[in-house]
Design a protein around this motif. Structure first.
Motif, PDB file in Angstrom:
ATOM      1  N   THR A  98      53.148 -54.600  30.346  1.00  0.00           N
ATOM      2  CA  THR A  98      54.403 -53.827  30.337  1.00  0.00           C
ATOM      3  C   THR A  98      55.433 -54.448  29.399  1.00  0.00           C
ATOM      4  O   THR A  98      56.121 -53.751  28.642  1.00  0.00           O
ATOM      5  CB  THR A  98      54.981 -53.753  31.761  1.00  0.00           C
ATOM      6  N   LEU A  99      55.511 -55.791  29.428  1.00  0.00           N
ATOM      7  CA  LEU A  99      56.448 -56.490  28.553  1.00  0.00           C
ATOM      8  C   LEU A  99      56.086 -56.263  27.083  1.00  0.00           C
ATOM      9  O   LEU A  99      56.969 -56.096  26.230  1.00  0.00           O
ATOM     10  CB  LEU A  99      56.445 -57.978  28.882  1.00  0.00           C
ATOM     11  N   SER A 100      54.794 -56.216  26.766  1.00  0.00           N
ATOM     12  CA  SER A 100      54.362 -55.973  25.383  1.00  0.00           C
ATOM     13  C   SER A 100      54.749 -54.569  24.935  1.00  0.00           C
ATOM     14  O   SER A 100      55.190 -54.358  23.787  1.00  0.00           O
ATOM     15  CB  SER A 100      52.847 -56.156  25.264  1.00  0.00           C
ATOM     16  N   GLY A 101      54.598 -53.584  25.826  1.00  0.00           N
ATOM     17  CA  GLY A 101      55.005 -52.225  25.494  1.00  0.00           C
ATOM     18  C   GLY A 101      56.500 -52.124  25.241  1.00  0.00           C
ATOM     19  O   GLY A 101      56.943 -51.432  24.301  1.00  0.00           O
ATOM     20  N   ILE A 102      57.290 -52.811  26.051  1.00  0.00           N
ATOM     21  CA  ILE A 102      58.748 -52.813  25.852  1.00  0.00           C
ATOM     22  C   ILE A 102      59.101 -53.459  24.519  1.00  0.00           C
ATOM     23  O   ILE A 102      59.962 -52.964  23.776  1.00  0.00           O
ATOM     24  CB  ILE A 102      59.430 -53.555  27.019  1.00  0.00           C
ATOM     25  N   ALA A 103      58.429 -54.558  24.177  1.00  0.00           N
ATOM     26  CA  ALA A 103      58.708 -55.250  22.910  1.00  0.00           C
ATOM     27  C   ALA A 103      58.358 -54.364  21.716  1.00  0.00           C
ATOM     28  O   ALA A 103      59.110 -54.313  20.729  1.00  0.00           O
ATOM     29  CB  ALA A 103      57.928 -56.558  22.853  1.00  0.00           C
ATOM     30  N   PHE A 104      57.211 -53.632  21.801  1.00  0.00           N
ATOM     31  CA  PHE A 104      56.834 -52.756  20.687  1.00  0.00           C
ATOM     32  C   PHE A 104      57.838 -51.613  20.526  1.00  0.00           C
ATOM     33  O   PHE A 104      58.215 -51.264  19.396  1.00  0.00           O
ATOM     34  CB  PHE A 104      55.433 -52.193  20.936  1.00  0.00           C
ATOM     35  N   THR A 105      58.278 -51.031  21.642  1.00  0.00           N
ATOM     36  CA  THR A 105      59.273 -49.953  21.576  1.00  0.00           C
ATOM     37  C   THR A 105      60.582 -50.454  20.994  1.00  0.00           C
ATOM     38  O   THR A 105      61.219 -49.776  20.169  1.00  0.00           O
ATOM     39  CB  THR A 105      59.506 -49.375  22.981  1.00  0.00           C
ATOM     40  N   SER A 106      60.994 -51.648  21.399  1.00  0.00           N
ATOM     41  CA  SER A 106      62.221 -52.229  20.859  1.00  0.00           C
ATOM     42  C   SER A 106      62.093 -52.462  19.368  1.00  0.00           C
ATOM     43  O   SER A 106      63.036 -52.215  18.598  1.00  0.00           O
ATOM     44  CB  SER A 106      62.521 -53.549  21.579  1.00  0.00           C
ATOM     45  N   LEU A 107      60.917 -52.936  18.936  1.00  0.00           N
ATOM     46  CA  LEU A 107      60.681 -53.165  17.515  1.00  0.00           C
ATOM     47  C   LEU A 107      60.774 -51.862  16.724  1.00  0.00           C
ATOM     48  O   LEU A 107      61.376 -51.816  15.642  1.00  0.00           O
ATOM     49  CB  LEU A 107      59.306 -53.805  17.329  1.00  0.00           C
ATOM     50  N   LEU A 108      60.200 -50.780  17.263  1.00  0.00           N
ATOM     51  CA  LEU A 108      60.231 -49.484  16.587  1.00  0.00           C
ATOM     52  C   LEU A 108      61.656 -48.972  16.441  1.00  0.00           C
ATOM     53  O   LEU A 108      62.083 -48.562  15.351  1.00  0.00           O
ATOM     54  CB  LEU A 108      59.380 -48.484  17.381  1.00  0.00           C
ATOM     55  N   PHE A 109      62.401 -49.008  17.534  1.00  0.00           N
ATOM     56  CA  PHE A 109      63.792 -48.550  17.496  1.00  0.00           C
ATOM     57  C   PHE A 109      64.642 -49.417  16.557  1.00  0.00           C
ATOM     58  O   PHE A 109      65.515 -48.915  15.842  1.00  0.00           O
ATOM     59  CB  PHE A 109      64.399 -48.568  18.897  1.00  0.00           C
ATOM     60  N   GLY A 110      64.394 -50.731  16.549  1.00  0.00           N
ATOM     61  CA  GLY A 110      65.182 -51.632  15.711  1.00  0.00           C
ATOM     62  C   GLY A 110      65.003 -51.359  14.228  1.00  0.00           C
ATOM     63  O   GLY A 110      65.975 -51.384  13.456  1.00  0.00           O
ATOM     64  N   GLY A 111      63.763 -51.071  13.795  1.00  0.00           N
ATOM     65  CA  GLY A 111      63.532 -50.780  12.390  1.00  0.00           C
ATOM     66  C   GLY A 111      64.199 -49.496  11.936  1.00  0.00           C
ATOM     67  O   GLY A 111      64.846 -49.442  10.876  1.00  0.00           O
ATOM     68  N   ILE A 112      64.065 -48.434  12.749  1.00  0.00           N
ATOM     69  CA  ILE A 112      64.698 -47.164  12.394  1.00  0.00           C
ATOM     70  C   ILE A 112      66.215 -47.300  12.407  1.00  0.00           C
ATOM     71  O   ILE A 112      66.913 -46.723  11.554  1.00  0.00           O
ATOM     72  CB  ILE A 112      64.237 -46.054  13.363  1.00  0.00           C
ATOM     73  N   ARG A 113      66.742 -48.053  13.364  1.00  0.00           N
ATOM     74  CA  ARG A 113      68.190 -48.271  13.426  1.00  0.00           C
ATOM     75  C   ARG A 113      68.714 -48.895  12.145  1.00  0.00           C
ATOM     76  O   ARG A 113      69.703 -48.429  11.549  1.00  0.00           O
ATOM     77  CB  ARG A 113      68.509 -49.176  14.616  1.00  0.00           C
ATOM     78  N   GLY A 114      68.036 -49.954  11.673  1.00  0.00           N
ATOM     79  CA  GLY A 114      68.475 -50.602  10.438  1.00  0.00           C
ATOM     80  C   GLY A 114      68.409 -49.672   9.242  1.00  0.00           C
ATOM     81  O   GLY A 114      69.316 -49.664   8.390  1.00  0.00           O
TER      82      GLY A 114
END
Length: 547
Positions: free
Chosen positions: A155-171
């Motif tokens: 579950t923690l890995s899924g949260i980290a991947f989602t955060s990574l995806l959102f962070g790249g698009i945000r930038g």
């Protein structure tokens, strides 16, 4: 006073909460103390009468304007009236500048909303990370089996991947938004500059204006969007972390807020100071650009008097002013960092001590305390980042004030006031004209001058330098307004003609102005009607490719 009242009320709340069967009256008293401590600063600020920005109260301002005395601002610039000062320097507070920049951002609302959505997604997913890290540590300490922690790690890995995806698009979206806002601000600033009266350019050096239009705009917008991005992210994560911390232990969370208002107020004053220092630094840098432009554009004169060393020394002195301002800013930043670091360590020590007490008293588990510490550490990082970038954002808003003042400056000569487009015959009349250049008020140029030029006449204006020859031509072209008297074209005051129509009938071009023919402001193909012309001017433009 309000800060001490708040700290006292918060301590009283924690003390009252230690007793389980507490009377209702005691809870009401504690809640009233908290409310009073929060309302005290508001009531105090409302009861104080604000002072006018120029440094006078409203009554003094009216009396100074009525008496006709000149007004001097904080930079030592003298204005003949309050209205002139408002035209030259529009009053723009930090709040107004923020609203203006928000409007520019909303013009690109698809990019903005995508950036904000990804920002929220990134921040929210990051909020859940400490919870699952705490669960992993607690599970390992309790059971010591790998199979028990596997679902949590997945579950923690899924949260980290989602955060990574959102962070790249945000930038990506914020970088795109930066370019769009920079384009719109430069476009509107340039439109404002070319609409200003000619007297404005007599006072403002070209290098200063070019600096505002190019480097200052780029620096301000880039820094502002970056700081807004980080501040918004940290703000959301602070709110989310506080909600999670309240769910774990409200007592520990309340403990964190004992000293929070004091540090918030300190950061507020640091932000104001950085705002002022940034504006002064921008002005000092513009002054160095002005000096460099003056010297380099007149390098032949400097060389003929062998004055290179003196000009270099003057430029170094201007640079030293910038360095001194940077010193002040650096020391202010030092104390700001000390303040934020002190808040983090004080909060950590208090939470460690009080949290251990709650675990010993069986009011929370050790696993909850570990999770709470993870949130506490993350919260300290978020608060530190928010405070640092907030101060920088306030400094950026202060630096953008000069740009916004130029953008919203109203021209002293309204080119859109006239709307007449009559057939032009070509009779020009100056009647009792008095004129002084706005940049040289104590040096009258024309004094009760009257002149008639009829259609078909060729008139030569002859006289010594400074006698008013070019000034008469400039007045006929509506570059300036006469102090007294009027100028007529075919019996109609020239300020009643429509701007573009008038300048298609009456215009002039210096032989020393360089602009390519495909940018000759729609040079007409047919002969024009004006009475005053330079001989062979059109032939010169076509022959040299310049106008």
């Amino acid at each position: 006073m309000g800060i001490f009242l708040y700290a006292f009320a918060t301590g009283k709340l924690l003390a009252v909460a230690e007793k389980e069967d507490q009377e209702v009256a005691m809870w009401i008293l504690v809640c009233w103390n908290l409310a009073a401590s929060m309302l005290h600063p508001i009531v105090f600020s409302i009861s104080i009468k604000p002072v006018d920005k120029i440094g006078k109260s409203g009554q003094e301002k009216d009396s100074s304007e009525a008496s006709g005395n000149s007004i001097t601002d904080g930079d030592g610039k003298v204005y003949q009236s309050l209205e002139e000062r408002k035209i030259e320097i529009p009053e723009l507070s930090t709040g107004k500048i923020s609203k203006i920049l928000a409007i520019y951002a909303l013009k690109s609302w698809p990019v903005l909303f995508t950036a904000l959505f990804c920002l929220c997604g990134y921040a929210i997913t990051r909020i859940f990370v400490p919870i699952y890290i705490g669960r992993v540590i607690h599970t390992v300490a309790e059971s010591g089996k790998m199979g028990d922690i596997t679902p949590t790690v997945i579950t923690l890995s899924g949260i980290a991947f989602t955060s990574l995806l959102f962070g790249g698009i945000r930038g990506c979206m914020f970088t795109t938004l930066t370019g769009l806002i920079s384009r719109d601000v430069r476009r509107d600033l340039f439109r404002s500059l070319i609409r200003q009266e000619i007297a404005f350019y007599d006072k403002k050096p070209t290098g200063d204006l070019i600096s505002r239009l190019s480097s200052d705009t780029s620096t301000v917008i880039n820094t502002l969007t970056t700081n807004l991005n980080v501040c918004s992210r940290n703000g959301i994560m602070i709110i989310g972390s506080l909600i999670a911390m309240l769910g774990i232990s409200w007592k520990l969370t309340v403990t964190c807020f004992v000293t929070a208002p004091a540090f918030a107020i300190i950061n507020k004053y640091f932000g104001r100071y950085f705002d002022k220092m940034a504006e002064k630094t921008q002005n000092a840098l513009a002054e160095t650009t002005k000096k460099a432009e003056e010297v380099l554009s007149q390098i032949r004169t400097v060389r003929s008097f062998a004055n290179e060393e003196n000009e270099a020394i003057k430029y170094e002195r201007a640079l030293e002013i910038v360095v001194q301002l940077n010193y002040k800013r650096a020391f202010a930043y030092l104390f700001n960092v000390w303040t934020n670091e002190a808040y983090q360590y004080i909060s950590l020590i208090v939470v460690l001590f009080y949290g251990s007490y709650l675990v010993i008293e069986k009011q929370m588990t050790a696993g909850q305390l570990i999770t709470y510490f993870l949130y506490q550490t993350s919260l300290a990082e978020y608060v530190y980042g928010f405070g640092t970038y907030y101060v920088e954002m306030m400094a950026t808003l202060g630096a953008s004030r000069n740009i916004m003042q130029l953008m919203f400056r109203k021209p002293a000569i309204d080119q859109s006031a006239g709307n007449l487009t009559p057939e032009v015959i070509g009779n020009i009349e100056l009647k009792n004209v008095h004129f002084t250049y706005p940049s040289r008020r104590n040096n009258p140029i024309l004094n009760d001058v009257s002149l008639e030029i009829n259609k078909g006449e060729t008139v030569a204006l002859v006289g010594p330098s400074g006698g008013g020859k070019s000034s008469i031509v400039s007045l006929i072209e509506r570059f300036y307004k006469p102090l007294m008297g009027n100028i007529y074209l075919d019996g109609t005051p020239i300020n009643q003609f429509e701007h573009r129509y008038y300048h298609r009938k009456v215009n002039s071009t210096s032989h020393f102005s360089i602009i390519t023919l495909n940018r000759t402001l729609d040079l007409p193909r047919k002969p024009r009607t004006p009475t005053l012309q330079w001989n062979n001017q059109r032939k010169y433009c076509v022959r040299t490719g310049r106008m």
